[in-house]
Scaffold this motif. Structure first.
Motif, PDB file in Angstrom:
ATOM      1  N   ASN A   1     -14.186  62.134 -85.384  1.00  0.00           N
ATOM      2  CA  ASN A   1     -14.954  61.791 -86.584  1.00  0.00           C
ATOM      3  C   ASN A   1     -15.672  63.006 -87.180  1.00  0.00           C
ATOM      4  OD1 ASN A   1     -14.088  59.237 -86.597  1.00  0.00           O
ATOM      5  ND2 ASN A   1     -16.076  58.258 -86.210  1.00  0.00           N
TER       6      ASN A   1
ATOM      7  N   SER B   1     -11.616  65.139 -91.004  1.00  0.00           N
ATOM      8  CA  SER B   1     -10.900  64.126 -91.770  1.00  0.00           C
ATOM      9  C   SER B   1      -9.486  64.008 -91.203  1.00  0.00           C
ATOM     10  CB  SER B   1     -10.846  64.528 -93.243  1.00  0.00           C
ATOM     11  OG  SER B   1      -9.999  65.643 -93.402  1.00  0.00           O
TER      12      SER B   1
ATOM     13  N   ASP C   1      -5.972  55.300 -88.865  1.00  0.00           N
ATOM     14  CA  ASP C   1      -7.154  55.058 -89.703  1.00  0.00           C
ATOM     15  C   ASP C   1      -7.832  56.378 -90.061  1.00  0.00           C
ATOM     16  OD1 ASP C   1      -6.659  52.412 -89.475  1.00  0.00           O
ATOM     17  OD2 ASP C   1      -8.302  51.998 -88.042  1.00  0.00           O
ATOM     18  N   LYS C   2      -8.721  56.299 -91.054  1.00  0.00           N
ATOM     19  CA  LYS C   2      -9.433  57.515 -91.461  1.00  0.00           C
ATOM     20  C   LYS C   2     -10.466  57.940 -90.429  1.00  0.00           C
ATOM     21  CE  LYS C   2      -8.913  56.995 -96.416  1.00  0.00           C
ATOM     22  NZ  LYS C   2      -9.595  56.595 -97.643  1.00  0.00           N
ATOM     23  N   GLU C   3     -11.012  56.971 -89.706  1.00  0.00           N
ATOM     24  CA  GLU C   3     -11.987  57.361 -88.698  1.00  0.00           C
ATOM     25  C   GLU C   3     -11.751  56.619 -87.396  1.00  0.00           C
ATOM     26  OE1 GLU C   3     -12.497  54.930 -91.161  1.00  0.00           O
ATOM     27  OE2 GLU C   3     -14.671  54.718 -91.003  1.00  0.00           O
TER      28      GLU C   3
ATOM     29  N   THR D   1     -13.965  60.336 -95.075  1.00  0.00           N
ATOM     30  CA  THR D   1     -13.084  59.275 -95.564  1.00  0.00           C
ATOM     31  C   THR D   1     -12.774  59.441 -97.043  1.00  0.00           C
ATOM     32  OG1 THR D   1     -14.914  57.824 -96.147  1.00  0.00           O
ATOM     33  CG2 THR D   1     -14.052  57.644 -93.908  1.00  0.00           C
TER      34      THR D   1
ATOM     35  N   GLU E   1     -21.151  58.326 -94.012  1.00  0.00           N
ATOM     36  CA  GLU E   1     -20.030  57.399 -93.852  1.00  0.00           C
ATOM     37  C   GLU E   1     -20.583  56.043 -93.420  1.00  0.00           C
ATOM     38  OE1 GLU E   1     -17.081  57.857 -94.720  1.00  0.00           O
ATOM     39  OE2 GLU E   1     -17.062  60.030 -95.043  1.00  0.00           O
TER      40      GLU E   1
END
Lengths: 328, 669, 291, 169
Positions: A104, A107, A147-149, A322, D144
């Motif tokens: 995390n 990216s 997934d993005k994170e 993200t 985020e």
């Protein structure tokens, strides 16, 4: 009466959590006698279809280890949640994001770029990137997307209990199973581990001086580590004061500082910030330049203080990771 | 530790009171809107706006609501808690509610007075009220801690402020320690010749008070002594006083001066400038500052005495002293005392006129400061009261320059308050003594006190010529034969609009008052604050003018800001009264904002122990946990923030209370 | 010791002897002076009065060149002429303190592919002599102490006002200390930093001449037999108009007006010609007898 | 490209800043700014603590998480701490925290520590205005978002007694 049914599944993880089950050694026999494993891909041949075929809530308990990063992991988590009465996040990754959670800080695009292009060991002249869809001779294949994170399990599905550790100490697993079988479970949402920090049962606590003890931060390879003395007092970044105990101080006994895998105690919202506050306070410098110099000894604060828990921390991820689609 | 956990039935029933503070808040903040907003917040049962919440009817309204609506939490959105927190806590307590179920939102100092846009002010006020409501819901009923107070008082500084404070306290039956760093008490006032506007002889009114101090059974007077260290807290200060070696046994010396006569430093060129006479005369290594010095005891200057510097001297003083009072083996002595209150009366220092080089002080022999001329006109001064210049002549023309170092952005922007009158006094005295023609250069004449303007009128009628203008320079550059050999004062006379050159024989600079050189050091030692210009800062400019932000420490005299003698004495009396009110009560209430450790949560990691500046945390070796000593904890919360287990908490500032506040200020926009 | 040297127009023209004597003295003292390549007008005096911003741009170009010359290292630019010194100091300060000046000048510099980030320290040569070379080294190097001179040290206005980074605004002393160190006797006088008349001598001569005369008269009254200056314009005003002043005020004036660097050079044993002393209208020797 | 939430336009963006001020110096200075009627940007919300040593890095993180665009910490000048050295402890934590924040992509200007003495009302004004302007330029602090489970789990009952009844070891 039929035995309670149990599942054991892995998501983004290393397999160490499965190892911890094996570490039960002969005790595993008692477990297998008391529990019917109906899903355990690492050890037994069950398929997803088998789980889908179950009634909702058919499994008494399901242990999921590993963080959640792909569409497949999300689907499996949701599926297992439906099929089990009690869902336990097993191990640091599932509980707090764990080592995979360090991703995390980057990216998805940065990760792809490094892994499929920049890394020194990559030989990929065509610049091939993972594809969600692929036309194979047998027809179009759909593969899980990334997934993005990275998320912890409870950021995807509701989790009933947590067993921390990388990997979880077998004693905790045993205690959890016993509690489950006896029905003597703590309040929902509990972390099944002692609720005091590691220092509480650290064998070296008496050698820890009650004074501002740090003038310089050192890495373990830089010094001859004394086997008896408090590691913090030796300048090593031991996260014991901010980390839940229950691990039987395994790392300390191995003469290595605690790296924080058990996560924070229940009263602390953010493990990394807690250790930042404690260590910062104990730094024995007043001069701003001296402070900076000492802090240079911690080249990667995020990776050091949040090694096992970036997704579960207050900030969750590096700002902006993200943004954009990150697709190749 | 006093801590009451909230029982489940103790659901918050909050009353919110939005104060108009006349127009101070209401003119900027839409108080009705804030009131309605507060009413919508969870737990709020009553929400009102009121003209003056702190007024009696305002407080009665709150108390009535507490009774009628069964309120158990109160929020007042008004001024700074520094001002009225105590008031409203008392309101709550009188209505039977724990005073700590009260929370203040500062919407005056932090909102209405600092915000231009009314909309933005209202938004900000809402946020602060929301935070207070969220926070107060988490409040716990605590009890004020009562700590016994020691009856003794320390007065720091033996000028007129310290003298008056000490006498007031001693007369009230309190034991007083008076610590003065010079060899004698008396301060600047002892150096003055006359005091304006009545022209009483300064010594005549001061010296009786000095001997009162010396002889008062309740006063322990330590001159040539300094405060080295202060610890403890209100009611229970521990003070270390350094009694500097005087090399004279104070109990034996009778001040006869035989040793001075005997001292080998006979030649004037080896002697040193006499501090008391501002360098206008010389003194030997052994000396008494002035004849009425109190105590009447000699002192040997270790930086001048051959014996003390080089270990080689005929020691004629030793031989001369019949009482064998000279003692070269004396060393500094540290005395520890316990006191309940401290009065700071450390005074001021005169502005160093050398810092304005264009006025020529230190360059031209005939440029003097007011303090020097005080000594010149004084009958016991270096010239026996004759106003004669350094070349032995009597000045025929004299220029007095105001605002030297004051009202000058290069140095001190503030007005030193006493110099106009001091300058007028000088004009009067010099004219009286010499018959000289006196020119007085002022920027604005500031004489606003009883009898002051009348004194100005008198000096006017005596023929002193007043020229309004800031003097540009004092120069020995003569442009005409009449200016030859004179000092020329160049000034723009702003009343007639021309640049003038006024040749004079003598220039007197009315220097301003500045904070003592070591004010910053003192500030740290006593843990009090300084204002921007460097004087000690009072707790509130109007309502707590002699208190500091540190409970139990009070301010008297010019250490708080420039003042003349009547004001100093009035303030010294006030400081003594405040100190008396504290020590006479016998106990003091202390905020229960102490830290405590939740036993079962503590891992015994020892992080907190070294962080406590007051050594209030120790380790219970048996339980292997940390323990806070409630009596020693002063409630900074440093250990709480550092505790990596969340086991340390601070009453009134628990993590949860602060998180509520954080969420409160951000949640409702 | 090594410095970047900004001569300015005067030191190449009417004030040539200032440059000659200063560089010769510095050389003798082991101080290296490198002339700033491609320097231009500092923008002082008339330019400043007509269009301040353009004058700033001119001055700033020199600073930009100096900074570039330093190539990342800290640079000290020595400006012996008071007018240059002040102009350079001023633009430096204004660029830092006033956004608009900073922006405009930066844009102007950018159009010539230059930039200035404030990395140059501008100093007067007196400052360098006193604070870097130091009186101790001077005392060591002096081999011809100048006991015969009673010097009125005349600093002029721009060396100390409005900025006085190295000396007092009203009673500067650095030149006095320097003179004492070379064996001369500085006279105590009050007009050290008073106006010499400046450009008024050319535009409103009655005012300008009077101001110059006040300086000279006072120097004479205080027993000086030479006036030492630190500014080419002051030097020019005080020396070249002496006959006119004489006519105006009815007295014979014959006061040598030299640069402090010339006296320093003499004390260091440098010959008069190398110090440019032959360029003066009132010869330094002439007045020695008067003293 | 997927559409992310558009960045707010610079106009109309009012930064929200939470300030943690120590009781003795900075809070008092901020009161002084008030009594001196110094006008400054209305974007800060002051939370009073007794000492800057009470400021926990967790507060800073939580404040950002709750949606603040900046966090201002204020304590006594070095040497002036009412509790001797709480401000130094605050400084050391702050410096370490800042290194972490930089790694987490939180811009340097968003979290600031200032020493403001009780007499420096004007500094409260100056620092506040300065910080508001800097953060206005940066825009919202866009942490985020932490995901939450989307739907309630299908398995309705977690009847632990039943679980217990079902198993004997």
């Amino acid at each position: 009466m039929s035995k309670p049914k149990a599942g054991f599944y892995w998501c983004a993880s290393c397999g160490g959590c499965e190892e911890s089950v094996v570490d039960l050694a002969e005790d595993i026999l008692g477990v297998v006698e008391a529990i019917d494993f109906v899903f355990f891909p690492v050890a037994m041949d069950f398929k997803r279809e088998d789980v889908e075929a179950m009634e909702d809530g058919e499994m008494t308990v399901c242990f999921i280890n590993g963080a959640i990063r792909s569409s497949e992991q999300r689907e499996m988590a949701e599926l297992l949640r439906r099929k089990s009465q009690v869902l336990i996040a097993y191990g640091s990754c599932s509980y707090q994001g764990g080592i995979p959670g360090l991703a995390n800080l980057c990216s998805r695009e940065e990760i792809f770029k490094f892994v499929y292009h920049d890394s020194p060991s990559t030989d990929n002249p065509q610049g091939t990137r993972p594809q969600v869809r692929f036309d194979a001779p047998e027809g179009e294949l759909e593969l899980p997307s990334l997934d993005k994170e990275v998320k912890s399990l409870d950021q995807v599905v509701e989790v009933d209990y947590y067993i921390p550790g990388c990997a979880p100490p077998t004693a905790l697993l045993k205690a959890a199973v016993e509690a489950l079988l006896s029905g003597d479970m703590p309040p929902k949402g509990s972390v099944i581990a002692p609720d005091t920090a590691l220092c509480d049962d650290c064998p070296r606590i008496d050698t820890k001086p009650a004074e501002p003890l740090i003038t310089e931060f050192k890495r373990p390879w830089q010094i001859q580590i004394d086997h008896e003395k408090c590691l913090l007092a030796q300048g090593l970044l031991c996260l014991g004061p901010a980390t839940r105990g229950g691990c039987d101080h395994a790392c300390i006994d191995g003469n290595m500082p605690c790296s924080g895998c058990m996560g924070p105690v229940s009263r602390v919202r953010d493990q990394g910030a807690a250790i930042i506050s404690a260590l910062g306070s104990l730094l024995n410098h007043d001069d701003p330049d001296e402070i900076d110099k000492a802090l240079d000894g911690i080249p990667d604060p995020a990776g050091t203080f949040y090694r096992y828990g970036i997704p579960h921390s207050t900030l969750y991820a590096r700002c902006g990771i993200t943004a954009g689609n990150g697709e190749s | 530790m006093i801590m009451h956990r909230k029982s489940p039935e103790d659901q918050p029933r909050i009353g919110v009171y939005v104060c108009h503070c006349g127009v101070n808040i209401a003119a900027k903040v839409d108080v009705e809107h804030v009131r309605d907003f507060a009413a919508s917040l969870p737990g709020v049962v009553v929400s009102r706006d009121y003209k003056f919440a702190c007024s009696d009817p305002g407080q009665e309204l709150i108390q009535k609501d507490i009774r009628e609506h069964d309120l158990n939490r109160i929020v007042v959105a008004s001024c700074s808690p520094q001002l009225h927190e105590r008031t409203f806590r008392r309101t709550c307590a009188d209505a039977g509610l724990s005073p700590f179920f009260f929370q203040m939102a500062n919407i005056r100092e932090h909102v209405s007075w600092v915000t231009v846009d009314p909309g933005a002010a209202t938004t900000k006020a809402r946020a602060l009220v929301a935070a207070a409501v969220r926070r107060v819901a988490r409040a716990e009923a605590l009890a004020l801690r009562q700590v016994p107070v020691r009856p003794e008082v320390l007065v720091v500084g033996g000028g007129i402020a310290g003298i008056h404070s000490a006498l007031t306290l001693a007369n009230a039956g309190k034991k007083v320690f008076l610590v003065e760093r010079e060899p004698t008490i008396g301060g600047h006032m002892a150096q003055l010749d006359k005091t304006f506007p009545t022209m009483d002889c300064s010594a005549c009114i001061l010296t009786p008070k000095m001997s009162d101090v010396k002889n008062h059974p309740n006063i322990t007077m330590w001159t040539y002594s300094e405060v080295d260290e202060v610890s403890g807290f209100t009611g229970n200060f521990k003070v270390k006083v350094r009694r500097k070696a005087r090399y004279i046994k104070e109990e034996l010396c009778v001040g006869c001066g035989d040793c001075v006569d005997a001292c080998v430093m006979k030649k004037e060129k080896v002697q040193v400038p006499d501090e008391f006479n501002v360098g206008l005369s010389k003194r030997k290594a052994v000396y008494m500052p002035f004849p009425q010095a109190t105590p009447a005891c000699m002192v040997i200057d270790p930086k001048q005495c051959l014996q003390l510097m080089k270990g080689k001297c005929a020691q004629t003083c030793v031989d001369a002293c019949e009482r064998a009072a000279v003692d070269f083996d004396q060393t500094d002595e540290i005395v520890e005392i316990d006191v309940g209150a401290i009065v700071m009366a450390t005074g001021f220092r005169p502005f160093d006129a050398k810092r304005i080089p264009e006025y020529g002080y230190g360059r031209f022999d005939h440029v003097y400061t007011t303090l020097e001329v005080e000594r010149l006109v004084n009958a016991s001064g270096p010239t026996g009261g004759e106003v004669v210049l350094r070349d032995g002549t009597v000045p025929k023309t004299v220029g007095v320059i105001h605002c030297v170092g004051s009202r000058d952005r290069r140095h001190n922007a503030y007005c030193s308050k006493v110099c106009c009158m001091a300058a007028l006094k000088m004009a009067h005295l010099v004219k009286e003594r010499t018959g000289a023609e006196v020119f007085d250069f002022y920027v604005d004449m500031r004489t606003p006190s009883k009898g002051y303007e009348e004194f100005y009128d008198q000096v006017l009628s005596e023929g002193v010529q007043f020229i309004r203008g800031r003097v540009a320079e004092v120069t020995d550059w003569a442009m005409t034969p009449e200016e030859e050999g004179k000092l020329v004062i160049r000034v723009e006379d702003t009343l007639i609009g021309v640049a003038r050159r006024v040749p004079v024989d003598m220039v007197i600079l009315a220097v301003g008052l500045e904070p003592q050189v070591d004010t910053a050091e003192m500030q740290r030692r006593f843990n009090i604050s300084c204002s921007q210009e460097g004087f000690f800062l009072e707790r509130h400019p109007k309502l707590a003018p002699v208190s500091t932000f540190t409970d139990g420490i009070f301010l008297a005299g010019a250490c708080q800001g420039p003042k003349d003698i009547p004001e100093v004495v009035a303030q010294a009396g006030a400081a003594a009264a405040e100190a008396l009110a504290l020590v006479d009560r016998g106990h003091v209430d202390i905020e229960p904002n102490t830290a405590w450790i939740e036993e079962e949560a503590c891992s015994g990691c020892k992080t907190c122990i070294p962080l406590c500046p007051f050594n209030a945390i120790t380790r219970d070796e048996e339980k292997a946990i940390a323990v806070v000593n409630d009596a020693m904890c002063k409630g900074c919360g440093t250990c709480v923030a550092a505790c990596p287990s969340g086991a340390a908490q601070q009453n009134m500032f628990t993590d949860e209370q602060i998180y509520e506040e954080i969420e409160g200020v951000l949640a409702y926009v | 010791m090594k410095y970047l040297y900004y001569p300015g127009c005067s030191l190449k023209g009417s004030g040539r002897s200032y440059e000659e004597s200063l560089l010769a003295s510095f050389k003798k003292l082991g101080v290296e002076m490198h002339e700033l390549p491609d320097w231009n007008c500092c923008g002082a005096t008339a330019y400043m009065a007509v269009d301040e911003m353009k004058a700033f741009a001119l001055a700033a170009r020199n600073l930009a060149l100096a900074e570039r010359y330093g190539d990342g290292e800290p640079v000290t630019l020595v400006a012996p002429c008071n007018a240059c010194y002040l102009a350079l100091m001023k633009v430096q300060k204004y660029m830092a303190e006033y956004d608009e000046v900073g922006r405009t000048i930066s844009d102007a510099l950018a159009s010539a592919d230059l930039s200035y980030r404030g990395g140059v320290r501008v100093r007067q040569s007196l400052d360098v002599l006193l604070n870097d070379v130091g009186l101790d080294l001077l005392a060591e190097k002096i081999n011809h102490p100048l006991g015969q001179w009673k010097v009125a040290c005349y600093y002029g206005c721009q060396a100390v006002r409005p900025f006085a980074p190295f000396d007092d605004e009203y009673n500067p002393m650095s030149m006095d200390h320097l003179m004492r160190s070379i064996g001369a006797e500085p006279v105590d006088w009050p007009l050290k930093a008073r106006c010499c008349g400046g450009t008024l001598t050319g535009t409103i001569p009655t005012v300008g001449l009077r101001l110059s005369y006040i300086i000279l008269r006072e120097a004479i009254d205080r027993g000086a037999n030479v006036v030492a200056t630190a500014c080419p314009l002051c030097q020019f005003n005080l020396e070249c108009y002496q006959s006119q002043m004489g006519r105006e005020y009815g007295e014979d004036l014959d006061m040598p007006i030299v640069y402090y660097s010339q006296l320093l050079g003499q004390a260091l044993g440098i010959d008069d010609r190398s110090l440019g002393l032959q360029r003066h209208f009132v010869p330094l020797t002439a007045a020695a007898a008067v003293g | 490209m997927s559409k992310d939430t558009p960045l707010p336009s610079a106009e109309g963006f009012e930064p929200r800043i939470v300030a943690f001020f120590c009781n003795w110096c900075t809070y008092t200075a901020s009161d002084l700014a008030g009594t001196s009627r110094m006008q400054y940007a209305p974007n800060t919300r002051v939370i009073r603590v007794m000492c800057s040593g009470r400021i926990d890095p967790r507060f800073v993180l939580q404040t950002l998480r709750e949606g603040a665009d900046g966090v201002l910490l204020g304590g006594c000048r070095p040497g002036d701490c009412h509790y001797q050295s709480g401000n130094y402890k605050c400084l050391r934590r702050f410096k370490l925290l800042k290194r972490y924040l930089a790694q987490m992509g939180v811009e340097n200007e968003r979290v600031r520590l200032e020493w403001i003495a009780a007499s420096e009302g004007d500094r409260v004004q100056k620092v506040t205005n300065e910080m508001v302007e800097q953060i206005r330029k940066l825009g919202h602090c866009r942490l985020e978002q932490i995901p939450r489970p989307e739907t309630e789990p299908a398995a309705e009952t977690h009847d632990l007694e039943q679980v217990g009844a079902g198993g004997m070891i």
